[in-house]
Design a protein around this motif. Structure first.
Motif, PDB file in Angstrom:
ATOM      1  N   PHE A 117      20.056  24.237 -37.268  1.00 34.17           N
ATOM      2  CA  PHE A 117      20.370  24.823 -35.962  1.00 34.17           C
ATOM      3  C   PHE A 117      20.473  26.333 -36.064  1.00 34.17           C
ATOM      4  O   PHE A 117      20.671  26.909 -37.134  1.00 34.17           O
ATOM      5  CB  PHE A 117      21.683  24.265 -35.414  1.00 34.17           C
ATOM      6  N   SER A 118      20.318  26.946 -34.943  1.00 32.81           N
ATOM      7  CA  SER A 118      20.668  28.343 -34.729  1.00 32.81           C
ATOM      8  C   SER A 118      21.204  28.406 -33.298  1.00 32.81           C
ATOM      9  O   SER A 118      22.384  28.264 -33.080  1.00 32.81           O
ATOM     10  CB  SER A 118      19.464  29.266 -34.927  1.00 32.81           C
ATOM     11  N   ALA A 119      20.286  28.532 -32.327  1.00 32.79           N
ATOM     12  CA  ALA A 119      20.726  28.444 -30.931  1.00 32.79           C
ATOM     13  C   ALA A 119      20.829  26.989 -30.478  1.00 32.79           C
ATOM     14  O   ALA A 119      21.605  26.661 -29.599  1.00 32.79           O
ATOM     15  CB  ALA A 119      19.748  29.202 -30.031  1.00 32.79           C
ATOM     16  N   HIS A 120      19.997  26.103 -31.082  1.00 35.50           N
ATOM     17  CA  HIS A 120      20.085  24.678 -30.763  1.00 35.50           C
ATOM     18  C   HIS A 120      19.865  23.873 -32.031  1.00 35.50           C
ATOM     19  O   HIS A 120      19.391  24.389 -33.050  1.00 35.50           O
ATOM     20  CB  HIS A 120      19.058  24.295 -29.687  1.00 35.50           C
ATOM     21  N   LEU A 121      20.189  22.581 -31.979  1.00 31.60           N
ATOM     22  CA  LEU A 121      20.143  21.706 -33.148  1.00 31.60           C
ATOM     23  C   LEU A 121      18.902  20.821 -33.099  1.00 31.60           C
ATOM     24  O   LEU A 121      18.505  20.365 -32.018  1.00 31.60           O
ATOM     25  CB  LEU A 121      21.399  20.837 -33.190  1.00 31.60           C
ATOM     26  N   ALA A 122      18.291  20.574 -34.271  1.00 32.83           N
ATOM     27  CA  ALA A 122      17.116  19.703 -34.347  1.00 32.83           C
ATOM     28  C   ALA A 122      17.203  18.846 -35.602  1.00 32.83           C
ATOM     29  O   ALA A 122      17.710  19.285 -36.641  1.00 32.83           O
ATOM     30  CB  ALA A 122      15.831  20.533 -34.362  1.00 32.83           C
ATOM     31  N   ASP A 123      16.701  17.616 -35.497  1.00 28.06           N
ATOM     32  CA  ASP A 123      16.592  16.722 -36.653  1.00 28.06           C
ATOM     33  C   ASP A 123      15.353  17.141 -37.444  1.00 28.06           C
ATOM     34  O   ASP A 123      14.225  17.062 -36.937  1.00 28.06           O
ATOM     35  CB  ASP A 123      16.457  15.278 -36.162  1.00 28.06           C
ATOM     36  N   VAL A 124      15.541  17.580 -38.697  1.00 31.77           N
ATOM     37  CA  VAL A 124      14.418  18.093 -39.504  1.00 31.77           C
ATOM     38  C   VAL A 124      14.152  17.200 -40.714  1.00 31.77           C
ATOM     39  O   VAL A 124      13.481  17.611 -41.655  1.00 31.77           O
ATOM     40  CB  VAL A 124      14.694  19.544 -39.955  1.00 31.77           C
ATOM     41  N   SER A 125      14.672  15.990 -40.701  1.00 31.18           N
ATOM     42  CA  SER A 125      14.478  15.086 -41.840  1.00 31.18           C
ATOM     43  C   SER A 125      13.004  14.763 -42.063  1.00 31.18           C
ATOM     44  O   SER A 125      12.521  14.747 -43.198  1.00 31.18           O
ATOM     45  CB  SER A 125      15.255  13.783 -41.622  1.00 31.18           C
ATOM     46  N   ARG A 126      12.275  14.509 -40.978  1.00 34.67           N
ATOM     47  CA  ARG A 126      10.887  14.071 -41.116  1.00 34.67           C
ATOM     48  C   ARG A 126       9.989  15.135 -41.763  1.00 34.67           C
ATOM     49  O   ARG A 126       9.263  14.832 -42.709  1.00 34.67           O
ATOM     50  CB  ARG A 126      10.324  13.635 -39.763  1.00 34.67           C
ATOM     51  N   PRO A 127       9.988  16.396 -41.283  1.00 35.05           N
ATOM     52  CA  PRO A 127       9.131  17.390 -41.953  1.00 35.05           C
ATOM     53  C   PRO A 127       9.486  17.589 -43.426  1.00 35.05           C
ATOM     54  O   PRO A 127       8.603  17.801 -44.257  1.00 35.05           O
ATOM     55  CB  PRO A 127       9.348  18.670 -41.137  1.00 35.05           C
ATOM     56  N   LEU A 128      10.780  17.499 -43.763  1.00 35.05           N
ATOM     57  CA  LEU A 128      11.179  17.662 -45.159  1.00 35.05           C
ATOM     58  C   LEU A 128      10.672  16.515 -46.025  1.00 35.05           C
ATOM     59  O   LEU A 128      10.414  16.692 -47.221  1.00 35.05           O
ATOM     60  CB  LEU A 128      12.701  17.765 -45.269  1.00 35.05           C
ATOM     61  N   GLU A 129      10.522  15.333 -45.437  1.00 32.82           N
ATOM     62  CA  GLU A 129      10.058  14.177 -46.199  1.00 32.82           C
ATOM     63  C   GLU A 129       8.546  14.085 -46.271  1.00 32.82           C
ATOM     64  O   GLU A 129       7.995  13.544 -47.228  1.00 32.82           O
ATOM     65  CB  GLU A 129      10.615  12.888 -45.581  1.00 32.82           C
TER      66      GLU A 129
END
Length: 466
Positions: free
Chosen positions: A334-346
């Motif tokens: 997150f910075s201004a908003h939150l996002a699920d980033v699990s998929r790109p990392l995997e």
């Protein structure tokens, strides 16, 4: 030959292979059985008793070729063979321990030491040159080399041991004549000195690969492990990646062993007696008391704004290197908003994934309260009683509402809440920092700015699951 094997084991240990005293004794007995004659058999046999893992086998493969090729050249020289440094019948180590002989690069009794050195430089007797280099290297202590920058020092020490000072004195005398004959002699002597220096440097560099490179790498890793992530340069990235992967693997092995020991630590007497009733009470089948433990589950919430992004990079690298141990991992940025980033990392290469994450959520003013609200509202189901919520950020929220009510609810819902802050404790609560307001709801709030701090924090997190 015993000394040769001992030095090889020392080289393995220096390179990171954990060769125990018992394994060293096994290696000595193995060599007694297989002998030195067949180099392939020797390599396989030593690899079997000295290398216990894939990494150690790779170290053995590399060091065996480096170490025994040198020993083969020395042995060929000791036996009066051409001494090309090529493949011997076996490797026949040990030649480097021969005593100095008259004429072997030192002029001998009544000989001309300068002419002897010139003959060595001309390559008239490669075997004699190999022996002279071995003796000079041993006298100069080249096996103690630890850094590539020491090469020049050891080359000079070897040249001195070979008698280069006499050649240099003859060179100066020839130059002082200032005639054609003197110039010709000086040119020949400079060529001889250059050739010997080249041979000595090659010898030192080979010893550095055997004894020094791993020590230098270990030293550089120690320095890097204590360096702040914010101070890392681009040239440090690859070394840090390798260091993080190694530390993560060590951490995973440590906790796997700890769990196994605790699982097998207490005997269940009642169940053991019952299970062995058909064996007249002889305990063929041992039943251990097993206390069920939660499998590690981590939800990482990372501030990827400009001031913290470099720290997040290595936290995520460490967490994903721990995938074998932490199979249940959810990652949010997150910075201004939150996002699920699990998929790109995997699914993407790590650096590509990080660039995509920063591009997606790294812009805008940081708002911790909004991020925690989105986490609770949109992804609250991922947090349960076995979850460790791991927050990485400086807590600087641009004077926005910290939403302590939501943060408290997340902390109550989770098993533990750990906050890693890259800023020192003296800065907490200053300016727009909300850390002191969040602290009462944290299981652990700690300063984390180096990979050593990161390893210590993740070790503490995993201990809760052992």
């Amino acid at each position: 030959m015993e000394r040769t094997l001992t030095r090889y084991i020392r080289a393995l240990r220096s390179a990171g292979a954990g060769v125990s005293t018992t394994e060293a004794m096994d290696a000595a007995r193995t060599v007694e059985v297989v002998g030195w004659e067949d180099r392939g058999v020797l390599k396989t046999a030593l690899g079997t008793v000295l290398a216990k893992s894939v990494e150690e086998k790779a170290i053995h493969e590399q060091l065996f070729e480096l170490y025994f090729s040198r020993e083969a050249a020395a042995s060929a020289a000791a036996e009066g063979k051409p001494g090309e440094g090529g493949e011997p019948d076996a490797g026949q180590p040990g030649g480097g321990e021969a005593e100095p002989q008259a004429g072997d690069g030192e002029g001998g009794e009544g000989g001309d030491p300068v002419e002897a050195l010139s003959a060595l430089a001309r390559g008239e007797n490669p075997g004699q040159l190999a022996m002279a280099l071995e003796r000079a290297g041993a006298a100069a202590g080249v096996d103690e080399i630890r850094f590539a920058t020491q090469s020049g020092y050891f080359v000079r020490k070897m040249m001195e041991q070979m008698g280069i000072e006499a050649l240099e004195a003859r060179l100066m005398e020839a130059l002082s004549r200032r005639n054609a004959e003197g110039d010709a002699e000086a040119e020949a002597l400079m060529g001889a000195r250059s050739a010997l220096q080249k041979q000595a440097r090659a010898f030192v560099e080979a010893r550095f690969e055997i004894y020094g490179r791993s020590a230098q790498d270990a030293f550089m890793n120690e320095i890097l492990a204590e360096r702040s992530f914010g101070a890392l340069g681009r040239s440090d990235t690859e070394r840090m990646r390798a260091l993080v992967e190694r530390m993560a693997k060590r951490l995973a092995v440590r906790h796997a062993r700890r769990r196994k020991v605790r699982d097998r630590g207490r005997l269940d007497v009642r169940r053991t007696l019952r299970a062995n009733a058909g064996h007249d009470g002889v305990p063929f089948d041992i039943i251990w008391k097993i206390k069920r433990k939660d499998r590690p589950k981590i939800v990482a919430v990372c501030d990827v704004s400009g001031s913290v992004a470099q720290y997040v990079r290595f936290l995520l690298l460490f967490l994903h290197a721990l995938k074998e141990k932490v199979t249940d991992l959810e990652t949010f940025a997150f910075s201004a908003h939150l996002a699920d980033v699990s998929r790109p990392l995997e699914t993407l290469p790590f650096e590509t994934a990080m660039r995509a994450i920063v591009d997606e959520v790294g812009s805008g003013g940081t708002d911790y309260g909004a991020a925690f609200l989105e986490l609770d509202r949109d992804f609250g189901e991922v947090i349960d009683r076995r979850t460790t919520v791991l927050v990485l950020g400086d807590g600087r929220s641009n004077y926005s509402n910290p939403r302590l009510d939501v943060f408290k609810q997340i902390a109550d819902q989770a098993k533990r809440l750990v906050w890693l802050c890259p800023e020192p404790a003296t800065n907490w609560g200053s300016g727009d920092s909300c850390l002191l307001e969040y602290r009462p709801f944290c299981t652990l709030l700690t300063h984390c700015s180096t990979v050593t701090d990161l390893e210590r924090a993740l070790d503490e997190i995993l201990m809760a699951y052992d």
